[in-house]
Design a protein around this motif. Structure first.
Motif, PDB file in Angstrom:
ATOM      1  N   PRO A 382      24.389 -20.582  -5.464  1.00  0.00           N
ATOM      2  CA  PRO A 382      24.296 -19.905  -6.765  1.00  0.00           C
ATOM      3  C   PRO A 382      23.009 -19.105  -6.869  1.00  0.00           C
ATOM      4  O   PRO A 382      22.004 -19.419  -6.228  1.00  0.00           O
ATOM      5  N   SER A 383      23.051 -18.061  -7.670  1.00  0.00           N
ATOM      6  CA  SER A 383      21.892 -17.188  -7.832  1.00  0.00           C
ATOM      7  C   SER A 383      20.896 -17.808  -8.795  1.00  0.00           C
ATOM      8  O   SER A 383      21.111 -18.869  -9.378  1.00  0.00           O
ATOM      9  N   LEU A 384      19.796 -17.107  -8.984  1.00  0.00           N
ATOM     10  CA  LEU A 384      18.740 -17.595  -9.870  1.00  0.00           C
ATOM     11  C   LEU A 384      19.198 -17.573 -11.317  1.00  0.00           C
ATOM     12  O   LEU A 384      20.017 -16.747 -11.726  1.00  0.00           O
ATOM     13  N   SER A 385      18.657 -18.472 -12.090  1.00  0.00           N
ATOM     14  CA  SER A 385      18.889 -18.455 -13.524  1.00  0.00           C
ATOM     15  C   SER A 385      17.823 -17.601 -14.198  1.00  0.00           C
ATOM     16  O   SER A 385      16.839 -17.188 -13.587  1.00  0.00           O
ATOM     17  N   GLY A 386      18.024 -17.340 -15.492  1.00  0.00           N
ATOM     18  CA  GLY A 386      17.055 -16.525 -16.207  1.00  0.00           C
ATOM     19  C   GLY A 386      15.697 -17.179 -16.318  1.00  0.00           C
ATOM     20  O   GLY A 386      14.660 -16.519 -16.251  1.00  0.00           O
ATOM     21  N   ASN A 387      15.670 -18.510 -16.474  1.00  0.00           N
ATOM     22  CA  ASN A 387      14.387 -19.206 -16.588  1.00  0.00           C
ATOM     23  C   ASN A 387      13.601 -19.168 -15.289  1.00  0.00           C
ATOM     24  O   ASN A 387      12.380 -18.988 -15.275  1.00  0.00           O
ATOM     25  N   GLN A 388      14.299 -19.341 -14.159  1.00  0.00           N
ATOM     26  CA  GLN A 388      13.610 -19.281 -12.872  1.00  0.00           C
ATOM     27  C   GLN A 388      13.100 -17.881 -12.576  1.00  0.00           C
ATOM     28  O   GLN A 388      12.019 -17.702 -12.021  1.00  0.00           O
ATOM     29  N   ALA A 389      13.896 -16.869 -12.929  1.00  0.00           N
ATOM     30  CA  ALA A 389      13.442 -15.494 -12.712  1.00  0.00           C
ATOM     31  C   ALA A 389      12.242 -15.161 -13.581  1.00  0.00           C
ATOM     32  O   ALA A 389      11.360 -14.403 -13.177  1.00  0.00           O
ATOM     33  N   ALA A 390      12.183 -15.736 -14.781  1.00  0.00           N
ATOM     34  CA  ALA A 390      11.077 -15.432 -15.694  1.00  0.00           C
ATOM     35  C   ALA A 390       9.774 -16.073 -15.264  1.00  0.00           C
ATOM     36  O   ALA A 390       8.699 -15.672 -15.737  1.00  0.00           O
ATOM     37  N   SER A 391       9.831 -17.062 -14.392  1.00  0.00           N
ATOM     38  CA  SER A 391       8.611 -17.775 -14.005  1.00  0.00           C
ATOM     39  C   SER A 391       8.197 -17.534 -12.563  1.00  0.00           C
ATOM     40  O   SER A 391       7.301 -18.216 -12.066  1.00  0.00           O
ATOM     41  N   LEU A 392       8.815 -16.590 -11.865  1.00  0.00           N
ATOM     42  CA  LEU A 392       8.490 -16.389 -10.460  1.00  0.00           C
ATOM     43  C   LEU A 392       7.090 -15.820 -10.291  1.00  0.00           C
ATOM     44  O   LEU A 392       6.275 -16.333  -9.516  1.00  0.00           O
ATOM     45  N   PHE A 393       6.751 -14.753 -11.003  1.00  0.00           N
ATOM     46  CA  PHE A 393       5.425 -14.128 -10.932  1.00  0.00           C
ATOM     47  C   PHE A 393       4.622 -14.352 -12.216  1.00  0.00           C
ATOM     48  O   PHE A 393       3.700 -13.572 -12.504  1.00  0.00           O
ATOM     49  N   ALA A 394       4.956 -15.368 -12.975  1.00  0.00           N
ATOM     50  CA  ALA A 394       4.326 -15.535 -14.291  1.00  0.00           C
ATOM     51  C   ALA A 394       2.841 -15.833 -14.185  1.00  0.00           C
ATOM     52  O   ALA A 394       2.056 -15.436 -15.056  1.00  0.00           O
ATOM     53  N   ASN A 395       2.411 -16.532 -13.154  1.00  0.00           N
ATOM     54  CA  ASN A 395       1.013 -16.954 -13.038  1.00  0.00           C
ATOM     55  C   ASN A 395       0.151 -15.991 -12.230  1.00  0.00           C
ATOM     56  O   ASN A 395      -0.986 -16.332 -11.893  1.00  0.00           O
ATOM     57  N   LEU A 396       0.663 -14.828 -11.902  1.00  0.00           N
ATOM     58  CA  LEU A 396      -0.061 -13.889 -11.057  1.00  0.00           C
ATOM     59  C   LEU A 396      -0.599 -12.728 -11.879  1.00  0.00           C
ATOM     60  O   LEU A 396      -0.007 -12.323 -12.890  1.00  0.00           O
ATOM     61  N   THR A 397      -1.720 -12.204 -11.422  1.00  0.00           N
ATOM     62  CA  THR A 397      -2.271 -10.949 -11.937  1.00  0.00           C
ATOM     63  C   THR A 397      -2.346  -9.988 -10.753  1.00  0.00           C
ATOM     64  O   THR A 397      -3.130 -10.192  -9.825  1.00  0.00           O
ATOM     65  N   VAL A 398      -1.526  -8.972 -10.775  1.00  0.00           N
ATOM     66  CA  VAL A 398      -1.298  -8.109  -9.611  1.00  0.00           C
ATOM     67  C   VAL A 398      -1.922  -6.745  -9.871  1.00  0.00           C
ATOM     68  O   VAL A 398      -1.838  -6.200 -10.987  1.00  0.00           O
ATOM     69  N   TYR A 399      -2.540  -6.225  -8.828  1.00  0.00           N
ATOM     70  CA  TYR A 399      -3.109  -4.873  -8.859  1.00  0.00           C
ATOM     71  C   TYR A 399      -2.392  -4.040  -7.799  1.00  0.00           C
ATOM     72  O   TYR A 399      -2.279  -4.447  -6.635  1.00  0.00           O
TER      73      TYR A 399
END
Length: 705
Positions: A382-399
């Motif tokens: 099964p594919s990702l759920s909405g909650n898992q997709a929302a937390s994949l890069f949540a803790n990152l600060t990307v430049y």
């Protein structure tokens, strides 16, 4: 029947008398009923000639021009058809090439757009008359005031009765609109069309970001593929790379602009329905000034609804904050205070739910199907759920560095939970930070060669002074920051988890970027898996033996070539010393006998004779040991070679049994099924050979490294 006729029939042969009697009785019975004949059908009133109509006949029937007929057919979804028999469908001597269904053309007779097209044609005649009289102002006034406005709302509702039907047909619309959004403005593609396509595409991307419905993405030669899941429907489209596009004269942009006109109306309807479904106001507020500075997604401000009414307060508006910026720091602080007050007001609820986080985390996770049996079926995960997709890069600060594709990376990061994305000032407005030396940055996406030296002087704290920005020169790195290549973002999205960053370091050889929609099949080559997981039993041992034999053959060939070269050098040396040797032989008294004894040619024959004697003696010993029932003292092998030989014999015996079983089953099949099975077997063997060749190539590369 009269008696006289019966007597005459008796004199005739039996066959003729029966026929005459039958005819007499038939006409006697049906003498009072009239004889009916079939109606003769006229040509062109039934069959293919009636079901199909040519394009010229359709244009005359609708009484519009050919360009308007094309536009109308595109709007209504009516396309040419090919009859089975062109000769029967054509009503003229010359065969036409384009046919339509007659019922489709009759359906167009009641279309309201026909009146708009006729009004537009009448207006064009008036404008032409005004220009002929040199009345330019009157022509401009007519074009501005009396130009009919064409609306396609009713056509969208007719073609898509339900919202799911519109979602299923959205992939072509998105692909074409994203294409026109990246085209340069020309005479055939006006700027207003490009601006409208860009705005609709950004609105759809905002919905994807807010709902976290993006699932997969892939970098290909044609462009970047995206797949979203909206209300159970998978929608996939392609976005071209942002290179300098040049409009080709071979492309008919008039036809494409007609499709764009219809798809813009369709996407506008879909965006309105999607926004209202999640409680947002459509259309979102659009800042043209920010868009002119290259903000793109940051130029939109999302606004929520409350009980079906729009919320007009600024505090309830949801703007694309992009992290902790100065403009919305007060709003964020207010939200934090409200959350803290709510937690203090209900402490009992916290205590009652304190023991449940582990259970909820377990229930929210999606189950994964694992293969229990070694030869079991591999089920689709099964594919990702909405909650898992929302937390994949949540803790990152990307430049994002200047050389990386900013818009696509920003879209992916935001769709998977990243709220703090920064980039260089030259890439546009709307960044979380434009300072590359900001210590809050955890990951930086670069597409440059490997770095050499760390930054000599670190930057302490964030700053807004433009003179202090961009202190990192090319070739320097910031300590404590992870540098990755852009492919890392796509691989993390497709795998559903953060990948190792050391394999995506600047200058490193990237892992294979494969399509996430092509699933590896059993027995085929999979670049992601290791060789031990996908190679057949004993394949590596057989390959090593073949390579060893090839190396031995190469060594023998090299030795023979070297020996030939040495013999040529010796012959040259002997030829140079021939005169000296002849004078020495004449001076020697026992020249002939000593000459025969010194010849080296007989030494080779003696060695060959010894080898033959050794082989015959070995053969005799083997025969004697076999007759006595003793073990033959052959050449001893090491344990590893013995294991390989034993395993090889077992595989050969097993393969022989399987082949015999297959042949036995083929004998029980019919001829048709046997041929079909042989074709399938041939195709499978061909695929296995290709996979084995790829594994062999990979094995050589790994051994060379």
């Amino acid at each position: 029947m009269p008696s006289g006729l019966q007597k005459k029939l008796k004199k005739l042969p039996a066959s003729k008398s029966k026929n005459i009697a039958y005819c007499f009785n038939y006409f006697t019975i049906h003498q009072h009923s009239p004889i009916t004949m079939a109606k003769i059908k006229k040509k062109g009133q039934a069959g293919a000639a009636k079901n199909f109509i040519t394009r010229t006949q359709a244009v005359r029937k609708l009484q519009i021009s050919l360009p308007d007929f094309r536009r109308l057919c595109i709007f209504k979804g009516i396309y040419p058809r090919e009859p089975r028999n062109l000769k029967k469908a054509s009503k003229s001597a010359s065969h036409s090439t384009t046919f339509y269904y007659t019922k489709d053309i009759r359906y167009l007779l009641h279309e309201p757009l026909l009146a708009k097209f006729r009004d537009q044609k009448a207006l064009s005649k008036k404008i032409a008359k005004s220009l002929g009289r040199n009345e330019v102002q009157d022509a401009a006034r007519l074009e501005k005031t009396q130009k009919p406005k064409i609306k396609l709302d009713h056509i969208v509702r007719e073609r898509y009765p339900t919202f799911v039907d519109a979602l299923r047909d959205l992939d072509d619309a998105l692909a074409l609109l994203f294409l026109f959004a990246n085209l340069p403005s020309t005479s055939t593609v006006p700027p207003r069309v490009i601006a409208r396509c860009q705005r609709l595409c950004h609105e759809f991307e905002h919905y994807v970001i807010t709902s976290h419905s993006l699932r997969k993405s892939f970098l290909s030669i044609k462009g970047i593929y995206y797949q979203v899941t909206i209300q159970g429907q998978d929608i996939m489209w392609v976005v071209p790379y942002r290179f300098v596009q040049q409009a080709s004269a071979e492309v008919d942009y008039r036809i494409m602009s007609t499709f764009v006109e219809f798809y813009c109306t369709l996407l506008g309807f879909v965006n309105y329905r999607l926004y209202t479904t999640i409680g947002l106001v459509y259309p979102p507020k659009f800042d043209t000034t920010s868009d002119d500075r290259g903000a793109e997604l940051a130029a939109f401000t999302l606004q929520g609804r409350s009980n079906g009414k729009e919320i007009a307060n600024d505090s309830d508006q949801k703007q694309l904050t992009n992290g902790h910026t100065e403009d919305n720091s007060a709003a964020l602080q207010a939200q934090i205070e409200l959350a803290a007050a709510a937690q203090e007001a209900a402490p009992t609820e916290e205590e009652s739910i304190a023991d449940e986080p582990q259970e909820t985390a377990e229930t929210d996770a999606i189950d994964k199907f694992e293969v229990v049996a070694p030869q079991g079926d591999v089920l689709a995960q099964p594919s990702l759920s909405g909650n898992q997709a929302a937390s994949l890069f949540a803790n990152l600060t990307v430049y994002i560095s200047r050389e990386a594709p900013r818009h696509s990376i920003e879209f992916l990061l935001r769709a998977f939970g990243c709220k703090r994305v920064g980039w260089d000032a030259v890439l546009g407005d709307g960044a979380f930070t434009q300072d590359e030396t900001d210590p809050r940055i955890t990951h930086q996406i670069v597409d440059r060669p490997a770095f050499a030296d760390p930054l000599p002087a670190q930057h302490n704290g964030a700053t807004t002074n433009a003179e202090q920005l961009q202190k990192v020169k090319p070739g320097y790195i910031m300590p404590g920051r992870i540098y990755v290549q852009p492919q890392w973002v796509w691989d993390c999205v497709n795998e559903g988890e953060l990948q190792r960053t050391d394999t995506y370091a600047p200058g490193a050889t990237l892992p294979p970027h494969l399509s996430p929609w092509v699933k590896p099949t059993k027995g085929q080559y999979d670049p992601r898996a290791t060789l031990e997981e996908q190679e057949a039993e004993g394949e590596a041992d057989d390959d090593s033996e073949v390579e060893a034999e090839d190396e031995e053959v190469e060594e023998q060939v090299a030795a023979e070539l070297e020996g030939a070269a040495n013999s040529e050098e010796d012959s040259e040396v002997d030829a140079g010393d021939m005169d000296v040797a002849a004078s020495d032989n004449e001076a020697d008294s026992g020249g002939e006998e000593d000459g025969y004894n010194d010849l080296d040619g007989f030494e080779g024959f003696e060695d060959e004779a010894e080898d033959i004697d050794d082989e015959e003696a070995l053969h005799q010993r083997e025969l004697a040991a076999e007759a006595a029932g003793l073990a033959i003292n052959a050449k001893k092998l090491n344990p590893e070679q013995e294991r390989k030989e034993k395993a090889k014999k077992e595989r050969q015996s097993k393969q022989t049994k399987e082949d015999e079983e297959i042949e036995r089953r083929k004998m029980m099949m019919s001829n048709k099924k046997r041929k079909l099975f042989e074709k399938m077997q041939f195709g499978n063997e061909k695929k296995d050979a290709e996979a084995a060749a790829l594994r062999k190539k990979r094995r050589k590369l790994e051994r060379s490294q």
